[in-house]
Motif scaffolding. Structure first.
Motif, PDB file in Angstrom:
ATOM      1  N   SER A   1       0.835  -1.206   0.000  1.00 28.94           N
ATOM      2  CA  SER A   1       0.000   0.000   0.000  1.00 28.94           C
ATOM      3  C   SER A   1       0.871   1.257   0.000  1.00 28.94           C
ATOM      4  O   SER A   1       1.940   1.293   0.600  1.00 28.94           O
ATOM      5  N   GLY A   2       0.389   2.268  -0.713  1.00 33.68           N
ATOM      6  CA  GLY A   2       1.112   3.532  -0.804  1.00 33.68           C
ATOM      7  C   GLY A   2       2.139   3.519  -1.920  1.00 33.68           C
ATOM      8  O   GLY A   2       2.275   2.552  -2.664  1.00 33.68           O
ATOM      9  N   GLU A   3       2.855   4.613  -2.025  1.00 39.45           N
ATOM     10  CA  GLU A   3       3.918   4.741  -3.035  1.00 39.45           C
ATOM     11  C   GLU A   3       5.246   4.464  -2.354  1.00 39.45           C
ATOM     12  O   GLU A   3       5.625   5.152  -1.411  1.00 39.45           O
ATOM     13  N   CYS A   4       5.947   3.434  -2.813  1.00 40.32           N
ATOM     14  CA  CYS A   4       7.216   3.040  -2.202  1.00 40.32           C
ATOM     15  C   CYS A   4       8.288   2.954  -3.280  1.00 40.32           C
ATOM     16  O   CYS A   4       8.008   2.562  -4.407  1.00 40.32           O
ATOM     17  N   ASN A   5       9.535   3.282  -2.901  1.00 39.89           N
ATOM     18  CA  ASN A   5      10.638   3.149  -3.848  1.00 39.89           C
ATOM     19  C   ASN A   5      11.330   1.808  -3.673  1.00 39.89           C
ATOM     20  O   ASN A   5      11.080   1.073  -2.715  1.00 39.89           O
ATOM     21  N   SER A   6      12.222   1.479  -4.596  1.00 47.57           N
ATOM     22  CA  SER A   6      12.865   0.161  -4.576  1.00 47.57           C
ATOM     23  C   SER A   6      13.793  -0.003  -3.375  1.00 47.57           C
ATOM     24  O   SER A   6      13.949  -1.100  -2.852  1.00 47.57           O
ATOM     25  N   GLU A   7      14.418   1.076  -2.909  1.00 46.76           N
ATOM     26  CA  GLU A   7      15.300   0.971  -1.753  1.00 46.76           C
ATOM     27  C   GLU A   7      14.512   0.601  -0.490  1.00 46.76           C
ATOM     28  O   GLU A   7      14.921  -0.265   0.284  1.00 46.76           O
ATOM     29  N   PHE A   8      13.362   1.228  -0.289  1.00 51.92           N
ATOM     30  CA  PHE A   8      12.517   0.909   0.856  1.00 51.92           C
ATOM     31  C   PHE A   8      12.060  -0.554   0.797  1.00 51.92           C
ATOM     32  O   PHE A   8      12.144  -1.288   1.782  1.00 51.92           O
TER      33      PHE A   8
END
Length: 139
Positions: free
Chosen positions: A88-95
């Motif tokens: 859920s939500g907008e996440c980047n690849s590092e996270f």
């Protein structure tokens, strides 16, 4: 002798627990979008590709929740797996790479087994204090 083996095994267990290595996952982000509904089937439309969705990871505690229409999600693949997953939500690849860290179970097992074999072989070694010292004397 038994106490030496016992303390060595305890030390080995502690070292093995500290040696547990965690590797970041390889993440391929496909995109992000909103959950939509079509005839009671939920999907996320990214670049004209519809990805069916049922379960979503939450970004805080790896809890899995059911998808609902209108939720904003990030679509991704991890570790080269062709199956897509959602968070859920907008996440980047590092996270996401740190979120889905995985441990090396086999590295821990191999270390533990090697330590046990070492303790067994060390325990079978002859103890010089058990045998009387041989003294050569002129008679």
């Amino acid at each position: 002798m038994k106490t030496r083996i016992f303390f060595t095994l305890i030390l080995l267990v502690l070292i093995t627990l500290c040696f547990k290595v965690r590797y970041p996952s390889e993440i391929e982000i496909i995109g992000s979008g909103y959950v939509q509904s079509n005839e009671d089937k939920l999907f996320v439309d990214i670049n004209a590709v519809k990805y069916p969705i049922e379960d979503i990871y939450t970004p805080k505690d790896k809890e899995i929740i059911k998808a609902a229409e209108g939720m904003h999600v990030t679509v991704f693949r991890k570790n080269g797996n062709p199956h897509v997953e959602f968070v859920s939500g907008e996440c980047n690849s590092e996270f996401l790479s740190n979120y889905f860290r995985y441990g090396s179970f086999w590295l821990v097992c191999i270390t533990f087994v090697a330590g046990i074999v070492t303790v067994i072989l060390w325990g079978d070694a002859p103890n010089q204090r058990r045998y009387p010292k041989i003294v050569h004397a002129d008679l």
